[in-house]
Design a protein around this motif. Structure first.
Motif, mmCIF file in Angstrom:
data_model
loop_
_atom_site.group_PDB
_atom_site.id
_atom_site.type_symbol
_atom_site.label_atom_id
_atom_site.label_comp_id
_atom_site.label_asym_id
_atom_site.label_seq_id
_atom_site.Cartn_x
_atom_site.Cartn_y
_atom_site.Cartn_z
ATOM 1 N N VAL A 374 -21.151 4.780 2.816
ATOM 2 C CA VAL A 374 -20.413 5.913 2.249
ATOM 3 C C VAL A 374 -21.131 6.515 1.041
ATOM 4 O O VAL A 374 -20.617 7.433 0.410
ATOM 5 C CB VAL A 374 -18.981 5.492 1.837
ATOM 6 C CG1 VAL A 374 -18.202 5.019 3.055
ATOM 7 C CG2 VAL A 374 -19.008 4.393 0.775
ATOM 8 N N SER A 375 -22.295 6.023 0.719
ATOM 9 C CA SER A 375 -23.035 6.543 -0.433
ATOM 10 C C SER A 375 -23.563 7.937 -0.136
ATOM 11 O O SER A 375 -24.312 8.150 0.821
ATOM 12 C CB SER A 375 -24.211 5.612 -0.765
ATOM 13 O OG SER A 375 -25.122 6.249 -1.622
ATOM 14 N N GLY A 376 -23.170 8.889 -0.978
ATOM 15 C CA GLY A 376 -23.675 10.238 -0.796
ATOM 16 C C GLY A 376 -25.171 10.316 -1.006
ATOM 17 O O GLY A 376 -25.886 11.010 -0.281
ATOM 18 N N ILE A 377 -25.694 9.586 -2.019
ATOM 19 C CA ILE A 377 -27.127 9.599 -2.288
ATOM 20 C C ILE A 377 -27.899 9.042 -1.099
ATOM 21 O O ILE A 377 -28.891 9.621 -0.649
ATOM 22 C CB ILE A 377 -27.450 8.790 -3.561
ATOM 23 C CG1 ILE A 377 -26.756 9.396 -4.777
ATOM 24 C CG2 ILE A 377 -28.951 8.731 -3.792
ATOM 25 C CD1 ILE A 377 -26.898 8.569 -6.040
ATOM 26 N N GLY A 378 -27.435 7.901 -0.580
ATOM 27 C CA GLY A 378 -28.124 7.282 0.542
ATOM 28 C C GLY A 378 -28.132 8.159 1.778
ATOM 29 O O GLY A 378 -29.154 8.302 2.460
ATOM 30 N N GLN A 379 -26.980 8.753 2.076
ATOM 31 C CA GLN A 379 -26.901 9.626 3.250
ATOM 32 C C GLN A 379 -27.761 10.879 3.070
ATOM 33 O O GLN A 379 -28.409 11.332 4.020
ATOM 34 C CB GLN A 379 -25.446 10.024 3.496
ATOM 35 C CG GLN A 379 -24.550 8.878 3.931
ATOM 36 C CD GLN A 379 -23.133 9.348 4.214
ATOM 37 O OE1 GLN A 379 -22.882 10.040 5.184
ATOM 38 N NE2 GLN A 379 -22.216 8.976 3.335
ATOM 39 N N LEU A 380 -27.752 11.417 1.848
ATOM 40 C CA LEU A 380 -28.560 12.612 1.594
ATOM 41 C C LEU A 380 -30.048 12.298 1.723
ATOM 42 O O LEU A 380 -30.810 13.071 2.326
ATOM 43 C CB LEU A 380 -28.259 13.162 0.203
ATOM 44 C CG LEU A 380 -29.020 14.442 -0.188
ATOM 45 C CD1 LEU A 380 -28.629 15.597 0.734
ATOM 46 C CD2 LEU A 380 -28.763 14.805 -1.645
ATOM 47 N N ALA A 381 -30.478 11.159 1.175
ATOM 48 C CA ALA A 381 -31.884 10.779 1.272
ATOM 49 C C ALA A 381 -32.306 10.632 2.734
ATOM 50 O O ALA A 381 -33.382 11.094 3.131
ATOM 51 C CB ALA A 381 -32.127 9.476 0.518
ATOM 52 N N ALA A 382 -31.446 10.009 3.545
ATOM 53 C CA ALA A 382 -31.774 9.815 4.965
ATOM 54 C C ALA A 382 -31.852 11.150 5.690
ATOM 55 O O ALA A 382 -32.746 11.371 6.517
ATOM 56 C CB ALA A 382 -30.741 8.905 5.620
#
Length: 649
Positions: A374-382
């Protein structure tokens, strides 16, 4: 076109900054060396030099049409570049490097400056020589791997265990993965494994050295290594045999001021059995050649890094080329069978018919422990890494507790007042955080030196929790402009006493290595009033000091801080904002990434991904949708022959 007409055209291009003065000078040098050199060769020499300035080790003659579009070359140049030159000029050698004094080398469809052709050949040869070195049989590793790497719950393959097994097997390995995938943890366990096996059979442990390209990256690895070693499930002799000190590559090799040569080379190799290099994406072709030259033939080389990050500032993208097939795996049947016996991991799904020798030495870690689902940063980076514009837009427009998008240009919504205004007691929302820490916890006038050093250490820690990152140096969204604006905004709020010159609270970054002070390019310090030798308070710049740069006597003094008089620092700049390139090797609790309003060539997918992944807990992205979409559409490409040479090995 005559030579004189071509040189005049190149001079005009240099005046318009299409070429650098250096590129023009190199073309003139070639003309002087060969009075019979025709205009096309002089043009190619200038363009090969220009490509080097853009990070490409060569001029790819098969990509001239693409390069012409990317760099807006004049039509007149294309007419001259219609045919590939033959190496008949005394200034141009063939693929065998002869004549040896020719400054240009034509190798297939690539034109090199000789020095970079030599670097590329040396790197390819140094790696190739280690690819067939299989040292440890599967049965030797199995029990230790199972103990050090318990199987991941629900995972068919434990990739850190696979990476450790492959690295233990041979003399060369690459462990790549995104932020939070456990690269450092894997390497520490690998070193524990290697020392355990070594001490079972020998009295002396392996000589292990740890290094990173910059002082900042070395300091971060130093802290991470220390934490991981303390948690390692090994005997005390093994734990003591794993080094804590991390050096910069320049210090490891013995860099000499004002020279490209090092104290350690093929004639004076390093005294090392295992060399681990972190943040390997930052290593350029020249440095990798120097590292391989300095390694004794028996030594293992283990490269750690994120293949998707920005390439090195200098020419080459070594890790990117080595890891370009890492996601697919590309293993042979033999490697899969060996791994099944060594680690119990079944990688059959990653077996490929076109597997190469290099592929058998590379492992990619695929699960992030920093960013959950659910991490926005992680999803955005991917999503950025995949170039998925639709997913990126959806994430930016959705509320996320760890991510904010300021969807406007910097000129329309100045970031400097935002940086100065925001403050939270326990969260690093802006630079107000470290300045409040500086004021609230200032030691008493009669406090001892150790108290002042601890205070300086705490202020440095507070500053390093928030950072503004920029894609460019010039312009309204560039480093130089934002540093001035942020300083002015902080002064207007009364948080600093001045916005220029030396003042308390000023953060500075080293822009060159200073070996006399033990400070490296990229090291960041804070200007503070500290006790001098005479006991009087005066301005010093406090830098964090890693174990690798501190003296043995000082390692028991508590907080490790190096205090330097401002008058001794010649090559520094204010660093409220820094470029994304300079931030590599660092992480910040809160990162504000500022994108330019225009579409410069440096604004690429890799830059966006690297900037986003500097954030550990919060990300503020400042930039228009057009800027983000431009970055997603631009991939960093370095024209090189390294991957092709390694594929042929």
């Amino acid at each position: 076109m005559s030579r004189d007409a071509l040189l005049a055209m190149l001079a005009e291009a240099a005046a318009r900054r299409v070429l650098r003065p250096l590129d023009l000078a190199f073309a003139r040098f070639i003309a002087e060396c060969d009075p019979h050199a025709e205009a096309p060769l002089l043009l190619m020499a200038a363009l090969a030099s220009r490509q080097l300035g853009d990070g490409h080790p060569c001029l790819d003659l098969q990509a001239l049409d693409t390069l012409a579009l990317e760099q807006e070359w004049p039509d007149a140049w294309l007419a001259l570049l219609s045919s590939t030159p033959s190496p008949t000029s005394p200034v141009m050698a063939g693929s065998d490097g002869l004549p040896a004094d020719a400054p240009l080398v034509l190798d297939g469809h690539r034109l090199y400056l000789r020095r970079y052709w030599n670097y590329e050949c040396r790197v390819a040869a140094g790696i190739s020589a280690r690819l067939d070195d299989n040292r440890l049989p599967a049965e030797t590793l199995h029990d230790e791997l199972q103990r050090l790497f318990p199987a991941d719950a629900g995972a068919a393959i434990t990739w850190p265990r696979v990476a450790c097994a492959l690295a233990a097997r041979g003399a060369f390995s690459v462990i790549t993965g995104g932020p939070g995938t456990g690269k450092t943890t894997t390497v520490v366990r690998l070193l524990g494994l290697l020392q355990t096996l070594q001490l079972r059979q020998h009295d002396a442990p392996l000589r292990i050295r740890l290094a990173a390209p910059t002082g900042k990256a070395a300091a971060r690895l130093n802290a991470s290594i220390a934490r991981q070693i303390a948690l390692l499930d090994v005997t005390e002799p093994v734990r003591q045999a794993i080094p804590l000190e991390v050096e910069t590559l320049h210090r490891l090799l013995g860099a000499r001021p004002d020279s490209r040569r090092y104290a350690h080379d093929s004639r004076h190799p390093l005294h090392v059995d295992v060399l681990v290099v972190d943040e390997a994406s930052m290593i350029d072709l020249e440095m990798m050649a120097a590292v391989l030259d300095a390694l004794p033939p028996h030594a293992r080389l283990i490269l750690i890094g994120d293949k998707d990050q920005l390439a090195s500032v200098e020419a080459g993208a070594v890790l990117g080329e080595l890891g370009q097939r890492a996601e697919q795996g590309c293993y042979t049947v033999a490697t899969a069978q060996w791994l099944l016996a060594a680690s119990s991991d079944d990688i059959t799904a990653f077996v490929r018919d076109d597997a190469q020798s290099l592929d058998q030495r590379i492992a990619m870690l695929r699960s992030s422990h920093r960013f959950d689902a659910v991490s926005g940063i992680g999803q955005l980076a991917a999503a950025v890494n995949a170039g998925d514009a639709a997913a990126v837009n959806a994430l930016l427009e959705s509320p996320s507790p760890d991510m904010t998008w300021m969807a406007s240009s910097v000129t329309a919504t100045p970031i400097a007042p935002w940086v100065a205004d925001r403050f939270a007691e326990n969260e690093p929302q802006s630079f107000s955080f470290y300045l409040e820490q500086l004021r609230r916890h200032r030691p008493a006038l009669d406090a001892d030196d150790a108290t002042y050093r601890q205070w300086a250490h705490d202020v440095l820690e507070a500053f390093n929790r928030f950072q503004v990152l920029c894609a460019v140096r010039q312009g309204p969204s560039g480093v130089e402009h934002l540093n001035r604006d942020i300083a002015a905004a902080l002064q207007a709020k009364g948080l600093i006493e001045a916005d220029r010159g030396w003042y308390e609270g000023r953060p500075v970054m080293m822009t060159r290595n200073d070996y006399s002070l033990g400070l490296m390019n990229g090291d960041v310090g804070i200007t503070l009033r500290m006790h001098g030798i005479d006991g009087e308070l005066r301005l010093y710049v406090a830098f964090p000091m890693s174990r690798a740069t501190s003296s043995p006597a000082s390692q028991n003094d508590g907080a490790q801080v190096r205090c330097v008089l401002p008058s001794r620092l010649g090559d520094v700049e204010t660093v409220y904002a820094m470029t994304v390139h300079k931030s590599q090797g660092s992480e910040f609790e809160h990162t504000a990434l500022v994108l330019p309003d225009d579409a410069p060539a440096v604004l690429t997918r890799e830059l966006l991904y690297t900037g986003i992944t500097r954030a550990r807990r919060w990300l503020t992205l400042v930039g228009t949708q057009a800027a983000i979409e431009h970055a997603l559409a631009q991939r960093t490409r370095r024209y090189s022959g390294l991957a092709e040479r390694l594929a042929a090995s």
